[in-house]
Design an enzyme around this catalytic site. Structure first.
Site, PDB file in Angstrom:
ATOM      1  N   ARG A 236       0.841  -1.184   0.000  1.00  0.00           N
ATOM      2  CA  ARG A 236       0.000   0.000   0.000  1.00  0.00           C
ATOM      3  C   ARG A 236       0.878   1.236   0.000  1.00  0.00           C
ATOM      4  O   ARG A 236       1.949   1.258   0.636  1.00  0.00           O
ATOM      5  CB  ARG A 236      -0.911   0.068   1.232  1.00  0.00           C
ATOM      6  CG  ARG A 236      -1.710  -1.180   1.521  1.00  0.00           C
ATOM      7  CD  ARG A 236      -2.624  -1.602   0.412  1.00  0.00           C
ATOM      8  NE  ARG A 236      -3.699  -0.659   0.129  1.00  0.00           N
ATOM      9  CZ  ARG A 236      -4.549  -0.805  -0.876  1.00  0.00           C
ATOM     10  NH1 ARG A 236      -4.417  -1.829  -1.716  1.00  0.00           N
ATOM     11  NH2 ARG A 236      -5.509   0.073  -1.078  1.00  0.00           N
ATOM     12  N   GLU A 265      -2.549   8.461  -5.730  1.00  0.00           N
ATOM     13  CA  GLU A 265      -2.627   7.860  -7.058  1.00  0.00           C
ATOM     14  C   GLU A 265      -3.791   8.472  -7.839  1.00  0.00           C
ATOM     15  O   GLU A 265      -4.808   8.815  -7.232  1.00  0.00           O
ATOM     16  CB  GLU A 265      -2.807   6.341  -6.938  1.00  0.00           C
ATOM     17  CG  GLU A 265      -1.629   5.651  -6.275  1.00  0.00           C
ATOM     18  CD  GLU A 265      -1.804   4.145  -6.108  1.00  0.00           C
ATOM     19  OE1 GLU A 265      -2.909   3.632  -6.417  1.00  0.00           O
ATOM     20  OE2 GLU A 265      -0.844   3.482  -5.683  1.00  0.00           O
ATOM     21  N   HIS A 283       0.485   0.600  -9.877  1.00  0.00           N
ATOM     22  CA  HIS A 283      -0.406  -0.188  -9.005  1.00  0.00           C
ATOM     23  C   HIS A 283      -0.945  -1.414  -9.756  1.00  0.00           C
ATOM     24  O   HIS A 283      -2.147  -1.628  -9.885  1.00  0.00           O
ATOM     25  CB  HIS A 283      -1.564   0.661  -8.494  1.00  0.00           C
ATOM     26  CG  HIS A 283      -2.171   0.123  -7.217  1.00  0.00           C
ATOM     27  ND1 HIS A 283      -2.730   0.922  -6.265  1.00  0.00           N
ATOM     28  CD2 HIS A 283      -2.301  -1.142  -6.750  1.00  0.00           C
ATOM     29  CE1 HIS A 283      -3.184   0.189  -5.261  1.00  0.00           C
ATOM     30  NE2 HIS A 283      -2.925  -1.071  -5.541  1.00  0.00           N
TER      31      HIS A 283
END
Length: 531
Positions: A236, A265, A283
């Site tokens: 994370r 993000e 990601h």
């Protein structure tokens, strides 16, 4: 046929949508392409269950419109964008899908690790984009014999460790929440000293994101690391302090970093992208065809089960995972709820306090027993839609009902004993104790000090009286005059001149019957509960 509405808020694999559409009692609303404002204001109010991903924030605005929602499935592992306390207060069960993308995240970790030690992306770009053949610029290092520190030894971290062993790495893990044998049984070293992890050649982090883990690695921890350490994060964003990581990469203290997740993000303007000693991906940890299909299927299955009230797989805010309960505990949870429900009906004023006391092995499950008891107490005044196992303690707090829990040494003579004590606003106290015989025979064994053997079910009249001849006959006569049949009659005596009769009847009990029983000369009190 009852139908349930499931709203899919974000894009999931078609296999999951197909599964939802195949159920005749499920109405699917695929709102993945709808503007968020419209989704929340117009569609979410229709949802019994919602499936979300990272693109939809389950915040106060979302919850304000989730007026009929009873469950939410986060399609993936992370629940950073879900207000779990807010969901709990509203009675919404929150579930995630923690294992569907495990292998994808594990392999992405190994990809970044290998890319860092061999500088693969830069060598690739140098040849393919720049058309330069300079082998001497790309000397890497090997994973073999390097010491790998794994922070977090759950589904992903443990599998990374196993794969690293296959590369002949020396692996050590830090996770204060596991049994050390989970690591040592896999021939992985385990430590409780975080500094041992900081001394490794390569460090990879696999923890959830919460108050304890945000900024887990800062300049302070980096200063203790080896010069030239390699850091990996496919978990994370925010577990590494990004500014401190940037400074360490810039100075060369950290030789390379492999980063798949970022604090904010999309991370298209993140300063880390400007450095030449970082491998980055947008990601992609869960982005394999297999994992996306698995996530969608599991999310759909969980949503269907939750909509129908069958089960809540991987629930994050239920008091206990039912699948983890020993068989002997389940009937006690049911008994606790029944006693709570019965107790609340027997009180004559508002409830001020609830105390749950346990004796015996069931004490290990006191928190869950307290939750089930609170649900029973509150359901005497509220419906199932208003109170459940998720929001019971929140509602109790709003009503200023204090909940206390006590474990006591087992002196009762029973293998297990559960006692519920209610305090009311007028100062009265009611105490009921129960146990379970053999496998599932629930019994109330004491009411306010009167020893009984009573099955907690049906229409029950509790008649407290002075212990004198003729009382049982008078009670039976009055009940018969109201054309009500008695199915069971239990009597307890305190040895001090008073007695309590608990009469189970087949038919509805009217206020007139209770009033007439109360006029008997021997009567001290008469109360009624329907369990």
């Amino acid at each position: 046929m009852q139908t349930y509405t499931i709203v899919v808020c974000d894009h999931i694999h078609q296999k999951g949508l197909d599964l939802l559409e195949a159920h005749p009692d499920i109405t699917l609303i695929n709102a993945a392409d709808e503007p968020k404002e419209k989704l929340i204001r117009e569609i979410i109010p229709k949802a019994d269950v919602a499936i979300t991903r990272s693109s939809t924030d389950v915040d106060s605005f979302f919850l304000e419109h989730a007026t009929r929602m009873k469950a939410l499935v986060r399609a993936g592992v992370g629940v950073d964008n879900v207000d779990i306390p807010g969901c709990s207060k509203q009675g919404i069960v929150v579930m995630n899908v923690p294992t569907a993308n495990t292998i994808a995240a594990v392999e992405m970790t190994m990809t970044h690790m290998l890319s860092c030690v061999r500088q693969f992306p830069y060598a690739h770009n140098n040849l393919k984009q720049d058309r330069v053949w300079r082998r001497q610029d790309w000397y890497g290092t090997e994973l073999k014999d390097k010491k790998l520190g794994v922070i977090g030894f759950g589904n992903i971290g443990s599998r990374v460790a196993v794969r690293a062993k296959a590369f002949e790495m020396d692996v050590i893990t830090y996770d204060p929440y596991i049994d050390p044998t989970k690591a040592t049984d896999l021939d992985i070293a385990y430590t409780t000293d975080f500094d041992e992890i900081l001394s490794c050649d390569i460090i990879t982090i696999h923890t959830p994101k919460n108050d304890e883990t945000i900024d887990m690695i800062t300049a302070k921890e980096i200063a203790k690391m080896k010069d030239g350490v390699i850091l990996i994060n496919v978990a994370r964003g925010g577990l590494y302090n990004e500014q401190d990581l940037y400074d360490a990469l810039k100075s060369g203290k950290v030789a390379m970093a492999g980063i798949d997740v970022f604090t904010k993000e999309p991370a298209t303007d993140n300063p880390l992208l400007d450095l030449d000693n970082v491998t980055v991906t947008p990601h992609l940890g869960a982005n394999t065809r297999e994992s996306q299909q698995n996530i969608a299927i599991q999310s759909a299955e969980n949503a269907i089960a939750a909509a129908k009230g069958i089960s809540y797989p991987n629930a994050l805010n239920l008091p206990i995972k039912e699948s983890e309960l020993p068989d002997f505990v389940r009937p006690y949870l049911e008994l606790a709820q029944k006693i709570g429900y019965m107790s609340a009906q027997l009180t004559s004023s508002g409830i001020k306090s609830l105390k749950i006391k346990t004796e015996g092995p069931i004490s290990d499950y006191l928190d869950s027993l307290a939750t089930f008891t609170a649900v029973g107490v509150l359901r005497s005044a509220l419906t199932e839609d208003e109170v459940n196992y998720v929001n019971a303690e929140y509602i109790a707090k709003e009503r200023e009902m204090e909940i206390a829990k006590e474990q006591h040494p087992n002196t009762s003579g029973f293998k297990n004993l559960l006692t519920v004590k209610l305090g009311t606003q007028n100062g009265n106290v009611l105490r009921i104790s129960g146990t379970v015989f053999e496998e599932s025979q629930q019994r109330i064994v004491d009411v306010d000090g009167y020893t009984l053997d009573l099955e907690p079910k049906g229409r029950l009249i509790l008649f407290k009286n002075n212990d004198q001849p003729g009382v049982i006959g008078d009670v039976g006569r009055i009940i018969a005059e109201h054309n009500i049949n008695i199915s069971d009659f239990r009597l307890g005596r305190d040895g001090k001149g008073q007695a309590m009769a608990v009469v189970r009847v087949d038919d509805e009990v009217t206020p007139d019957l209770i009033e007439e029983l109360g006029k008997l000369e021997a009567c001290i009190s008469v109360r009624y509960a329907n369990v």
